[in-house]
Design a protein around this motif. Structure first.
Motif, PDB file in Angstrom:
ATOM      1  N   ARG A 146      36.300  42.806  38.195  1.00  0.00           N
ATOM      2  CA  ARG A 146      36.754  41.520  37.666  1.00  0.00           C
ATOM      3  C   ARG A 146      38.282  41.518  37.749  1.00  0.00           C
ATOM      4  NH1 ARG A 146      31.517  39.790  37.781  1.00  0.00           N
ATOM      5  NH2 ARG A 146      30.201  41.144  36.490  1.00  0.00           N
ATOM      6  N   VAL A 147      38.821  40.622  38.548  1.00  0.00           N
ATOM      7  CA  VAL A 147      40.261  40.623  38.839  1.00  0.00           C
ATOM      8  C   VAL A 147      40.842  39.255  38.495  1.00  0.00           C
ATOM      9  CG1 VAL A 147      42.012  41.087  40.595  1.00  0.00           C
ATOM     10  CG2 VAL A 147      39.790  42.239  40.726  1.00  0.00           C
ATOM     11  N   THR A 148      42.036  39.258  37.929  1.00  0.00           N
ATOM     12  CA  THR A 148      42.678  38.005  37.561  1.00  0.00           C
ATOM     13  C   THR A 148      44.175  38.076  37.853  1.00  0.00           C
ATOM     14  OG1 THR A 148      42.858  36.355  35.788  1.00  0.00           O
ATOM     15  CG2 THR A 148      43.128  38.672  35.157  1.00  0.00           C
ATOM     16  N   GLN A 149      44.896  37.033  37.457  1.00  0.00           N
ATOM     17  CA  GLN A 149      46.338  36.952  37.670  1.00  0.00           C
ATOM     18  C   GLN A 149      47.082  37.324  36.388  1.00  0.00           C
ATOM     19  OE1 GLN A 149      46.230  32.822  38.977  1.00  0.00           O
ATOM     20  NE2 GLN A 149      46.623  33.448  41.110  1.00  0.00           N
ATOM     21  N   PRO A 150      48.345  37.727  36.503  1.00  0.00           N
ATOM     22  CA  PRO A 150      49.102  38.169  35.317  1.00  0.00           C
ATOM     23  C   PRO A 150      49.210  37.122  34.220  1.00  0.00           C
ATOM     24  CG  PRO A 150      50.227  38.844  37.326  1.00  0.00           C
ATOM     25  CD  PRO A 150      49.113  37.938  37.751  1.00  0.00           C
ATOM     26  N   GLY A 151      49.083  35.848  34.561  1.00  0.00           N
ATOM     27  CA  GLY A 151      49.203  34.806  33.549  1.00  0.00           C
ATOM     28  C   GLY A 151      48.019  34.719  32.609  1.00  0.00           C
ATOM     29  N   MET A 152      46.935  35.379  32.936  1.00  0.00           N
ATOM     30  CA  MET A 152      45.742  35.346  32.090  1.00  0.00           C
ATOM     31  C   MET A 152      45.826  36.433  31.021  1.00  0.00           C
ATOM     32  SD  MET A 152      43.767  32.885  33.151  1.00  0.00           S
ATOM     33  CE  MET A 152      42.089  33.269  32.644  1.00  0.00           C
ATOM     34  N   LYS A 153      45.392  36.092  29.820  1.00  0.00           N
ATOM     35  CA  LYS A 153      45.371  37.044  28.717  1.00  0.00           C
ATOM     36  C   LYS A 153      43.967  37.616  28.569  1.00  0.00           C
ATOM     37  CE  LYS A 153      46.304  37.550  23.772  1.00  0.00           C
ATOM     38  NZ  LYS A 153      46.690  36.858  22.512  1.00  0.00           N
ATOM     39  N   ILE A 154      43.882  38.943  28.476  1.00  0.00           N
ATOM     40  CA  ILE A 154      42.590  39.611  28.314  1.00  0.00           C
ATOM     41  C   ILE A 154      42.321  39.754  26.824  1.00  0.00           C
ATOM     42  CG2 ILE A 154      41.169  41.547  29.046  1.00  0.00           C
ATOM     43  CD1 ILE A 154      42.584  39.983  31.320  1.00  0.00           C
ATOM     44  N   LEU A 155      41.263  39.118  26.341  1.00  0.00           N
ATOM     45  CA  LEU A 155      40.925  39.156  24.923  1.00  0.00           C
ATOM     46  C   LEU A 155      40.034  40.361  24.635  1.00  0.00           C
ATOM     47  CD1 LEU A 155      40.078  35.366  24.472  1.00  0.00           C
ATOM     48  CD2 LEU A 155      42.290  36.500  24.181  1.00  0.00           C
ATOM     49  N   SER A 156      40.212  40.976  23.490  1.00  0.00           N
ATOM     50  CA  SER A 156      39.366  42.107  23.107  1.00  0.00           C
ATOM     51  C   SER A 156      38.096  41.590  22.446  1.00  0.00           C
ATOM     52  CB  SER A 156      40.119  43.032  22.149  1.00  0.00           C
ATOM     53  OG  SER A 156      40.451  42.327  20.966  1.00  0.00           O
ATOM     54  N   GLY A 157      37.168  42.486  22.202  1.00  0.00           N
ATOM     55  CA  GLY A 157      35.965  42.100  21.480  1.00  0.00           C
ATOM     56  C   GLY A 157      34.677  42.392  22.201  1.00  0.00           C
ATOM     57  N   TYR A 158      34.736  42.626  23.501  1.00  0.00           N
ATOM     58  CA  TYR A 158      33.489  42.868  24.237  1.00  0.00           C
ATOM     59  C   TYR A 158      33.758  43.840  25.372  1.00  0.00           C
ATOM     60  CZ  TYR A 158      28.937  41.781  26.329  1.00  0.00           C
ATOM     61  OH  TYR A 158      27.652  41.853  26.819  1.00  0.00           O
ATOM     62  N   SER A 159      34.250  44.999  25.009  1.00  0.00           N
ATOM     63  CA  SER A 159      34.559  46.015  26.006  1.00  0.00           C
ATOM     64  C   SER A 159      34.389  47.383  25.378  1.00  0.00           C
ATOM     65  CB  SER A 159      35.994  45.861  26.513  1.00  0.00           C
ATOM     66  OG  SER A 159      36.336  46.941  27.357  1.00  0.00           O
ATOM     67  N   PRO A 160      33.855  48.360  26.129  1.00  0.00           N
ATOM     68  CA  PRO A 160      33.752  49.707  25.585  1.00  0.00           C
ATOM     69  C   PRO A 160      35.080  50.447  25.656  1.00  0.00           C
ATOM     70  CG  PRO A 160      32.889  49.687  27.802  1.00  0.00           C
ATOM     71  CD  PRO A 160      33.274  48.269  27.473  1.00  0.00           C
ATOM     72  N   ASN A 161      36.099  49.825  26.237  1.00  0.00           N
ATOM     73  CA  ASN A 161      37.397  50.477  26.364  1.00  0.00           C
ATOM     74  C   ASN A 161      38.506  49.553  25.898  1.00  0.00           C
ATOM     75  OD1 ASN A 161      37.023  53.163  27.732  1.00  0.00           O
ATOM     76  ND2 ASN A 161      35.901  51.854  29.147  1.00  0.00           N
ATOM     77  N   TYR A 162      39.465  50.135  25.177  1.00  0.00           N
ATOM     78  CA  TYR A 162      40.621  49.377  24.706  1.00  0.00           C
ATOM     79  C   TYR A 162      41.872  49.845  25.450  1.00  0.00           C
ATOM     80  CZ  TYR A 162      37.931  47.360  20.915  1.00  0.00           C
ATOM     81  OH  TYR A 162      37.006  46.647  20.191  1.00  0.00           O
TER      82      TYR A 162
END
Length: 535
Positions: free
Chosen positions: A512-528
């Motif tokens: 899953r790849v995105t651009q730097p302007g996108m913010k990755i929200l926490s809450g549904y990932s096994p890794n922080y």
């Protein structure tokens, strides 16, 4: 080795020890050309030396066979067929009793070894047996096969439970059902199939069996092999098929479940699917598969060689998936508990329960990271997203035979995990062959209506699962990829996994790849961990 004139050919699985070895010795004394099928070349060499010495028959050979691996079974058959020999007797003798785990393809270990491996072996040799007729198939069964009253299909695609005895009994019942089904299918072919219960033999299958000879319990290997020899060679059994006999070649009355034709046929059909033997070459136009669609690219190739891709695939199966990144998981568990992020806690729990640690392995595996940083892949991603690339998630997908990973039609949008201005994209990399029998399919954008009915929404990711009509499903196209090829698809692509009917593990990696302007929200990932910059 040159075959003697008029010498008949026999394959014995597990012919290197126990009752299989004694059967091989007896058949060698009857001047059969013997093929020992087992895992250990060293043990096979020792057995062959003994067989030749005691029988004065030099026509004894070894071919490697691991019944817990369907690929090993296929390789064994290819090696045997390459010798262009007939086959007059197939003795399915090998088995395990009290081991735990799964086969190479993810089936329960006892059942997969005792039954499914033998099913595939027998199925692939059927034409040779027919062409060599009169010929015989002998299944080494057990009186424990008479105990089950049903077959729990779900248990066959899981790890061995604590009550392993139930799976052993079902594996032997399955051999009886296979005997019944083959008896019907082989009518008029002069190929017979019977099963034998040799009794409590002083063999090496368990510690109790090994000790029995010193305690005066059970029957000797010589006596235990007599029933097998009778079914394999006695003229009395030339026209007898579908029976279960004891070591004295006397018929044992079968319970109703072992004679149930519907259950036998269902087991046969399921076994065909599980081993990939029901595959038919689907007439799909390459033009249709590779048609231009705005939501999915045509296949591209990684810069890595085929040899390197195959090496990474084996590393993923043997080292990456079974072994957790312990330090990272412990840290992330504490963080998710502190933040009360239940989606992350659930993911961690599921991965730990299944012992399949498939998410974000680019963070701890150099091999997975090398796939993410492949120059050919980066070039295509930069053409879509620009120079700066943010990898915010990776997922390894191991689709085992009989499984369908995500059966629901969906889009990979992740509205609860991504926010801000920017564009996101998905990459699907094939680590093994991906085809219409094991991969995923999508609905061409031209076939979709403007509004789709939502079936359910994932509360953690926000992704929708859709109701798709039968007419739309008929328009779906499979993705066909060779190992090392990849496709790029947008968040608008509606797709789902296909049931794996290939008989082999399908292994792939999704990025899953995105651009730097996108913010990755926490809450549904096994890794922080912070997202990885690929540029």
């Amino acid at each position: 080795m040159v075959q003697s004139k008029n010498q008949q050919i026999c394959i014995i699985t597990g012919g290197n020890s126990g009752i299989g070895l004694m059967t091989a010795i007896k058949l060698a004394k009857l001047n059969y050309h013997i093929f020992i099928a087992c895992r250990s070349a060293i043990k096979a060499a020792q057995a062959i030396d003994r067989i030749r010495r005691e029988s004065n028959n030099s026509q004894v050979e070894f071919l490697p066979l691991d019944l817990s691996s369907l690929d090993s079974v296929r390789n064994f058959v290819n090696l045997f067929l390459a010798q262009k020999l007939p086959l007059h007797i197939l003795i399915n003798n090998a088995g395990i009793f009290n081991k735990y785990g799964t086969t190479k393809e993810g089936f329960e270990l006892i059942w997969g070894t005792n039954y499914l491996g033998h099913f595939l072996l027998t199925y692939l040799l059927l034409e040779t047996l027919k062409n060599s007729a009169p010929s015989r198939i002998v299944m080494v069964a057990s009186d424990l096969a008479l105990r089950p009253t049903t077959i729990n299909w779900d248990n066959l695609v899981k790890k061995t439970p604590l009550n392993f005895l139930e799976l052993y009994a079902v594996s032997k019942l399955s051999l009886l059902l296979l005997t019944a089904e083959l008896t019907q299918q082989l009518t008029g072919t002069k190929v017979t199939v019977n099963a034998v219960h040799p009794g409590f033999v002083q063999s090496n299958i368990t510690l109790g069996h090994r000790l029995s000879r010193y305690l005066g319990l059970g029957v000797s290997l010589q006596d235990g092999a007599n029933g097998i020899i009778a079914c394999a060679t006695d003229p009395i059994f030339a026209d007898i098929s579908g029976k279960l006999c004891d070591r004295k070649a006397q018929e044992i009355i079968l319970p109703e479940i072992a004679k149930d034709p519907k259950l036998a046929q269902e087991l046969w059909e399921r076994s065909l699917v599980w081993t990939g033997c029901n595959r038919h070459e689907t007439q799909i136009s390459p033009l249709a598969i590779n048609q231009i669609d705005p939501n999915i690219s045509l296949p591209y190739s990684l810069a890595l060689s085929q040899e390197k891709i195959a090496e990474i695939a084996q590393i993923v199966i043997k080292e990456i998936l079974p072994k957790p990144p312990v330090k990272i998981l412990i840290i992330n568990l504490f963080k998710s508990l502190i933040k009360l992020e239940f989606g992350s806690i659930i993911l961690l729990f599921i991965q730990t329960l299944k012992k399949e640690f498939h998410m974000e392995r680019h963070l701890d595996s150099p091999d997975i990271l090398s796939l993410c940083q492949d120059p050919n892949l980066l070039q295509k991603l930069q053409a879509n997203l620009g120079k700066d690339l943010v990898l915010w998630r990776s997922e390894i997908w191991a689709n085992y035979p009989s499984q369908q990973l995500i059966p629901f039609w969906h889009r990979d949008i992740y509205p609860k995990l991504l926010a801000g201005e920017g564009k996101s994209i998905n990459v699907y990399i094939a680590l093994t062959e991906v085809n219409e029998h094991n991969g995923f399919e999508y609905i061409p954008s031209a076939c979709l209506p403007e509004n789709l009915s939502i079936k359910v929404t994932d509360p953690f990711s926000g992704n929708h699962f859709f109701n798709i009509t039968n007419e739309m499903e008929k328009q779906a196209l499979p993705v066909i990829l060779a190992p090392g090829e990849f496709v790029i698809f947008t968040e608008d692509l509606i797709h789902r996994s296909l049931p794996n009917t290939s008989g082999k593990i399908r292994l792939s990696l999704t990025l899953r790849v995105t651009q730097p302007g996108m913010k990755i929200l926490s809450g549904y990932s096994p890794n922080y961990q912070k997202p990885v910059l690929l540029s």
